[in-house]
Design a protein around this motif. Structure first.
Motif, PDB file in Angstrom:
ATOM      1  N   ALA A  90      34.442  44.941  44.422  1.00  0.00           N
ATOM      2  CA  ALA A  90      35.116  45.720  43.517  1.00  0.00           C
ATOM      3  C   ALA A  90      34.430  45.608  42.140  1.00  0.00           C
ATOM      4  O   ALA A  90      34.125  46.683  41.620  1.00  0.00           O
ATOM      5  CB  ALA A  90      36.395  45.402  43.292  1.00  0.00           C
ATOM      6  N   MET A  91      33.967  44.731  42.068  1.00  0.00           N
ATOM      7  CA  MET A  91      32.765  44.599  41.106  1.00  0.00           C
ATOM      8  C   MET A  91      31.579  45.147  40.099  1.00  0.00           C
ATOM      9  O   MET A  91      31.169  45.366  40.083  1.00  0.00           O
ATOM     10  CB  MET A  91      32.128  42.981  40.808  1.00  0.00           C
ATOM     11  CG  MET A  91      33.478  41.431  40.930  1.00  0.00           C
ATOM     12  SD  MET A  91      34.525  42.236  39.476  1.00  0.00           S
ATOM     13  CE  MET A  91      32.885  41.719  37.938  1.00  0.00           C
ATOM     14  N   ARG A  92      30.531  45.628  41.903  1.00  0.00           N
ATOM     15  CA  ARG A  92      29.624  46.287  41.756  1.00  0.00           C
ATOM     16  C   ARG A  92      29.846  47.460  41.465  1.00  0.00           C
ATOM     17  O   ARG A  92      29.430  48.332  40.698  1.00  0.00           O
ATOM     18  CB  ARG A  92      28.921  46.336  43.293  1.00  0.00           C
ATOM     19  CG  ARG A  92      27.798  44.698  43.829  1.00  0.00           C
ATOM     20  CD  ARG A  92      27.343  45.170  44.482  1.00  0.00           C
ATOM     21  NE  ARG A  92      26.700  43.618  44.987  1.00  0.00           N
ATOM     22  CZ  ARG A  92      25.458  43.205  44.682  1.00  0.00           C
ATOM     23  NH1 ARG A  92      24.826  44.098  43.731  1.00  0.00           N
ATOM     24  NH2 ARG A  92      25.096  42.091  44.831  1.00  0.00           N
ATOM     25  N   ALA A  93      31.030  47.840  42.100  1.00  0.00           N
ATOM     26  CA  ALA A  93      31.631  49.003  41.727  1.00  0.00           C
ATOM     27  C   ALA A  93      31.684  49.604  39.907  1.00  0.00           C
ATOM     28  O   ALA A  93      31.688  50.510  40.226  1.00  0.00           O
ATOM     29  CB  ALA A  93      32.988  49.678  42.170  1.00  0.00           C
ATOM     30  N   LYS A  94      32.419  48.143  39.328  1.00  0.00           N
ATOM     31  CA  LYS A  94      32.632  48.631  38.080  1.00  0.00           C
ATOM     32  C   LYS A  94      31.639  48.835  37.653  1.00  0.00           C
ATOM     33  O   LYS A  94      31.463  48.742  36.096  1.00  0.00           O
ATOM     34  CB  LYS A  94      33.604  47.358  37.389  1.00  0.00           C
ATOM     35  CG  LYS A  94      34.913  47.186  38.048  1.00  0.00           C
ATOM     36  CD  LYS A  94      35.344  46.137  37.697  1.00  0.00           C
ATOM     37  CE  LYS A  94      37.127  45.880  38.062  1.00  0.00           C
ATOM     38  NZ  LYS A  94      37.734  47.168  37.600  1.00  0.00           N
ATOM     39  N   GLY A  95      29.964  48.483  37.876  1.00  0.00           N
ATOM     40  CA  GLY A  95      28.863  48.587  37.487  1.00  0.00           C
ATOM     41  C   GLY A  95      27.981  47.205  37.372  1.00  0.00           C
ATOM     42  O   GLY A  95      26.542  47.438  36.478  1.00  0.00           O
TER      43      GLY A  95
END
Ligand code: HEM
Ligand SMILES: [Cu+2]
Ligand SMILES: [Cu+2]
Lengths: 575, 178
Positions: A327-332
C-alpha cells in the motif's frame, strides 16, 4: 466505500468519517463492553505495578498474603476480564458495521453483559476478601470459595451468550443479504476467534462445573492431573482467541491507516483456518513435564497441533507488513528497501501500537513461545519466570497493545469525541511497548537463572540464584513502572476524552495522520489507481522490505531455538 | 481493503515473495517438528512422564521405608516435619513434597543413575533443581519417576515452583551429590 444512503433507517447511522453503517444497538453494547474492559484493565494494572514492585526484591512492596492474592487478581482481571470484554466489543463491531447488519438481539446482549459483569465482580470480591488465594489456574487440590468458581462460570456463560449473538447476527445478515459476496477478512478473523471461543468455553464448563460442585462438598475431588489437562484446554485455547482477535486488529488498523489490502485472501483466510483446526490439543505444552502423560503424546501434540498454528502466525506476521508495504509503495514511497516503513504513519498511535504489537508478538512472544513449548526444552523453563516473560510479550505486548491501538479509533468513531492531549496519545504506544519489553526480558532472563514464577521471595532460605537474578528482577520492576505509567496514561486519555473530548458529530474525526499519496505514485500493486491487468494476471507485489524483515526474524528464531537445545544438553541426563 | 468483501475470484494460489515465505515457514516448522523425535532418541534429556498411580498415604509409607532402610532411625521424621539426610545406593530413590518441605535430603553419587520417585502428600508442587534449572511437576496421586544421572558433586537446592500456599516461597530442599 459504502454508498451512503441520505436517509438511513433508524436502526443505523452512517459514520461521518468512514461512511460505514453503524448499528445503533451494536454501538451501545460495543461502548458498554469496552468501558468495562478498560475498568478491569485498571484493576489489573494496579495489581500489576504492586506485583512488579514486589518481585523487584530491593523494593519488595507487598506483604506475603497480599502478593499471592494480588497475583490471582491480576491474572484474572487482565487475562480474562479485560480481554474478554474487549473481545465481545470487537465481535459486535465485526458482525454489524462490516456487514451492514443489525445486531441480532438487544436482550441477548444485555444477558451476556449482565452475566459477565456479575461474574467478574463476584470473582474480584471473593479474591479481595481472601477466600480465593489459588491463582487464576486454581489447581486442585487447592480450593477456593464456591463463589469464585461460580463467578468464572458466569463469565464464561456470559461470553458464550455474546458469541451466540455474534453468530445469530451473521446468520441474520446472510439471510437478509445485507452484504454481497464473501465476508471481509476482518469478519473472517473474528469468526475464527468466535469458533475457537466456543470450543474453549466448553472446556471451561467441563472443568469448572465439577470443581464448583466439589467446592460445595457435593462431589468428590476431581483428579488433579485431569483438571490440568482440561483447564489448559480452556487456558491455552483462549490464547488462540486472543491471537485471532489481535491479528484481525492488525489487518483492520493496517487497512484504516495505510489503506492496506491483503495480498492474497486465500492465504490469510487459510491461516485463520489453521488456527481453528490445529490448536485444539495445544494444551499439551503446559503438561510437558507432568506425570501421567507420555512422551509420544507430548511430542505428537506439540508438533502436529502446535506447529501448524505457529505456521499460521508466521504467515500473518508476513502478510500484514507486506500488505502495508504494498500500500505504501503504491502511494509512492518506493525508496530503497525500507522507504515504505520509515515513511509509515509512526505518529498515528493506532498504526504505531499495531506495528509494535506485531514486532513484540513475533520477535519475542513467538520465538520464546515455540522454544519453551518444545517438549524437552520445557524441562529448563517450566514454571520459571521464563514462562511469564513469554506471555507478557504475547498477550500484553501483542494483544493488549493491539487493543489499545484500536481504541484510538473506537473512541472517535463510536463515542464520537476527538482525543484530548493528542501529543501524549502519540507517545503512549511507544511507552507501553518499551515498558513491556523490559518486563518481558527481565522475567525471561531471571527465569533462565532459575527464578520461579509466583514466588514472593527468592531469598527466603538464602541465595539460590545469585546477584544477576536480582539485576533482572530490577529490570522487571523498572519496566513495570514504565508500562504501568503508559497503561495509566491510556486510561486517563480515554476517560478524559469521554468526559472532556470535543464532539465530532457531523464531521470526520480529527485525523491521526495517514500517509499522503505522492505525486510520483505509480499505483504499483494494489494502489487506488492499479493499472488494468490482463484477466487472470496477478499484480506483481514488491515486498522486498518485508521479506528481509522476515528473514531476520527467521535467523533470530533459529539462533534462540538452537541455543536452548545447547543449554538443555548441559544439564543432568534425565529420562 | 481488509474490511471489504474480497473480489469474487479471491481463491488463488500465493505468488512471489509470499509464496517463498510460506515455503520457508513450512520448512522451518518441519525442522521444529523433527527436532523432538530426534532428541527423544539421540538426546540425553527427555521428559518421558513415566508415572504410576499412588495415594498420599501409600507414598508416605514407601518414603518412610526407604529412609529407614538407608538411614536407620529416621522413621517418623517426615510426619514430625524433621528432615533427614539419606544416602542412597543407585536404583530407586524417593522424594516427597509437602507444605512446605521436600523430604528427605538425598545424598547421591556423581555418575550413578537413579530412579527418582516423586509425589506429594498434599497439594501440587514444582520440583525445580538449581542451578541446572531442571523443572518437573509433582502432583498428588501420581508417582512421577525421573531416571536421573547427577554429573558433578555439589549441593543442589530444590526450589518449589508451583504455588502451594502462603509459605510456598520458603519451600526449598536439597540434593547432595558426592
Ligand atoms: C503494566 C503492565 C503489566 C505488568 C507490569 C505486569 C507484571 C506482572 C508481574 C510482575 C507478574 C507476576 C509474575 C510472577 O511472580 O509470577 C504478572 C503475572 C501475570 N500477568 Fe502481568 N503485568 C502487566 C500486564 C498484564 C496484562 C495486560 C496481562 C493480560 C492481558 C497480564 C497477564 C498476566 C498473567 C496471566 C500473569 C500470571 C498470573 C499467575 O501466575 O497466576 N499482565 N504480571
Ligand atoms: Cu510446594
Ligand atoms: Cu510451592
Amino acid at each position: 466505500m459504502n454508498a451512503s444512503n441520505p436517509n438511513p433507517p433508524l436502526w443505523k447511522r452512517i459514520c461521518d468519517t468512514t461512511g460505514l453503517p453503524v448499528c445503533r444497538d451494536a454501538e451501545f453494547f460495543i461502548k458498554l463492553n469496552a468501558v468495562c474492559a478498560v475498568v478491569f484493565l485498571l484493576v489489573g494494572g494496579l495489581a500489576a505495578i504492586a506485583l512488579a514492585l514486589t518481585r523487584w526484591q530491593a523494593v519488595h512492596l507487598l506483604p506475603v498474603e497480599w502478593f499471592y492474592r494480588t497475583l490471582t487478581l491480576h491474572g484474572l482481571n487482565m487475562l480474562i476480564f479485560w480481554i474478554l470484554f474487549f473481545e465481545v466489543a470487537i465481535l459486535y463491531f465485526a458482525c454489524t458495521t462490516l456487514l451492514n447488519a443489525r445486531l441480532f438481539s438487544r436482550k441477548v446482549a444485555w444477558a451476556s453483559f449482565g452475566m459477565m459483569l456479575v461474574g467478574s465482580l463476584m470473582v474480584d470480591g471473593i479474591i479481595l476478601v481472601g477466600q480465593a488465594d489459588v491463582m487464576m489456574t486454581s489447581y486442585l487440590p487447592l480450593l477456593a470459595h464456591p463463589l469464585f468458581y461460580l463467578g468464572i462460570i458466569l463469565v464464561a456463560v456470559g461470553t458464550l451468550t455474546g458469541v451466540f449473538n455474534f453468530f445469530a447476527t451473521l446468520w441474520q445478515a446472510k439471510k437478509q443479504r445485507t452484504y454481497e459476496g464473501s465476508v471481509s477478512l476482518v469478519v473472517f478473523g473474528a469468526t475464527a476467534a468466535a469458533i475457537i471461543a466456543v470450543v474453549t468455553l466448553l472446556h471451561g464448563a467441563v472443568v469448572m462445573i465439577p470443581t464448583f460442585l466439589h467446592s460445595l462438598g457435593l462431589i468428590a475431588q476431581p483428579d488433579p492431573a485431569w483438571y490440568r489437562l482440561i483447564w489448559w484446554g480452556l487456558g491455552h485455547q483462549s490464547q488462540q482467541v486472543n491471537v485471532c482477535a489481535m491479528v484481525s486488529c492488525w489487518y483492520l488498523i493496517g487497512s484504516i491507516t495505510t489503506g492496506a489490502k491483503p495480498l492474497n485472501e486465500t492465504v490469510c483466510r487459510g491461516a485463520f483456518v489453521l488456527y481453528i483446526l490445529f490448536i485444539n490439543i495445544a494444551s499439551a505444552h503446559h503438561l510437558l513435564v507432568d506425570p501421567g502423560v507420555g512422551s509420544s503424546w507430548k511430542i505428537w501434540n506439540t508438533s502436529y497441533a502446535m506447529y501448524l498454528a505457529v505456521l499460521a502466525s508466521m504467515i500473518h506476521g508476513f502478510t500484514v507488513p507486506a500488505s502495508i508495504e504494498v500500500a505504501m509503495r503504491a502511494k509512492g514511497y518506493t525508496k530503497g528497501l525500507f522507504g515504505w516503513l520509515t515513511n509509515a504513519p509512526w505518529r498515528n498511535p493506532a498504526f504505531a501500537g499495531s506495528f509494535l504489537s506485531m514486532c513484540i508478538f513475533g520477535f519475542i512472544g513467538g520465538i520464546t513461545g515455540v522454544t519453551l513449548g518444545t517438549q524437552q526444552i520445557n524441562i529448563i523453563a517450566h514454571n520459571t519466570l521464563r514462562i511469564t516473560g513469554h506471555f507478557h510479550s504475547t498477550v500484553v505486548g501483542g494483544t493488549s497493545l493491539a487493543f489499545m491501538a484500536l481504541t484510538y479509533y473506537v473512541v472517535p468513531l463510536l463515542f464520537r469525541k476527538d482525543f484530548v492531549f493528542r501529543p501524549l496519545a502519540r507517545i503512549q504506544p511507544y511507552l507501553f511497548a518499551g515498558g513491556i519489553v523490559l518486563v518481558s526480558l527481565g522475567m525471561s532472563f531471571a527465569g533462565s537463572l532459575g527464578v520461579a514464577r509466583r514466588s514472593w521471595d527468592i531469598e527466603a532460605t538464602g541465595s539460590v540464584h545469585g546477584p544477576s537474578a536480582h539485576l533482572f528482577l530490577a529490570v522487571l520492576g523498572l519496566g513495570g513502572i514504565v508500562a504501568f505509567a503508559a497503561l495509566l496514561l491510556f486510561i486517563l486519555l480515554t476517560v478524559g476524552t469521554l468526559l472532556f473530548g470535543e464532539s465530532n458529530v457531523g464531521r470526520p474525526m480529527a485525523d491521526w495522520g495517514t500517509p499522503k499519496t505522492l505525486s510520483t505514485a505509480t499505483g504499483h500493486g494494489h494502489g487506488a489507481a492499479a493499472p488494468a491487468l490482463a484477466p487472470g494476471a496477478e499484480p506483481a507485489h514488491d515486498t522486498r522490505g518485508t521479506l528481509v524483515l522476515a528473514l531476520v526474524f527467521l535467523a533470530c528464531f533459529a539462533v534462540y531455538y538452537f541455543a536452548n537445545w545447547k543449554a538443555l544438553a548441559d544439564v543432568w541426563p534425565v529420562r | 481493503m481488509s474490511i471489504h468483501s474480497p473480489d469474487a475470484d479471491w481463491f488463488k494460489a500465493p505468488t512471489g515473495h509470499e509464496r517463498l515465505w510460506i515455503g520457508l515457514a513450512v520448512g522451518w516448522c518441519v525442522v521444529l517438528s523433527l527436532m523432538m523425535p530426534y532428541w527423544h532418541f539421540k538426546g540425553r534429556q527427555n521428559s518421558s512422564g513415566e508415572s504410576y498411580r499412588t495415594t498420599p498415604d501409600q507414598f508416605k509409607a514407601r518414603v518412610e521405608r526407604f529412609s529407614e532402610a538407608n538411614a536407620p532411625g529416621t522413621k517418623g521424621n517426615f510426619e514430625e516435619g524433621i528432615n533427614s539426610e539419606v544416602p542412597a545406593p543407585p536404583g530407586d530413590i524417593y522424594l516427597i513434597a509437602k507444605q512446605y518441605f521436600w523430604y528427605p535430603i538425598l545424598k547421591l553419587r556423581a555418575g550413578e543413575t537413579y530412579r527418582l520417585h516423586m509425589s506429594s502428600a498434599d497439594f501440587q508442587h514444582g520440583f525445580s533443581l538449581q542451578p541446572m534449572n531442571m523443572n518437573f511437576q509433582v502432583i498428588p496421586g501420581y508417582d512421577h519417576v525421573l531416571t536421573l544421572t547427577p554429573t558433578a558433586p555439589g549441593i543442589y537446592p530444590i526450589v518449589c515452583n508451583e504455588f502451594c500456599g502462603v509459605g510456598h516461597h520458603t519451600m526449598v530442599g536439597k540434593i547432595i551429590v558426592e
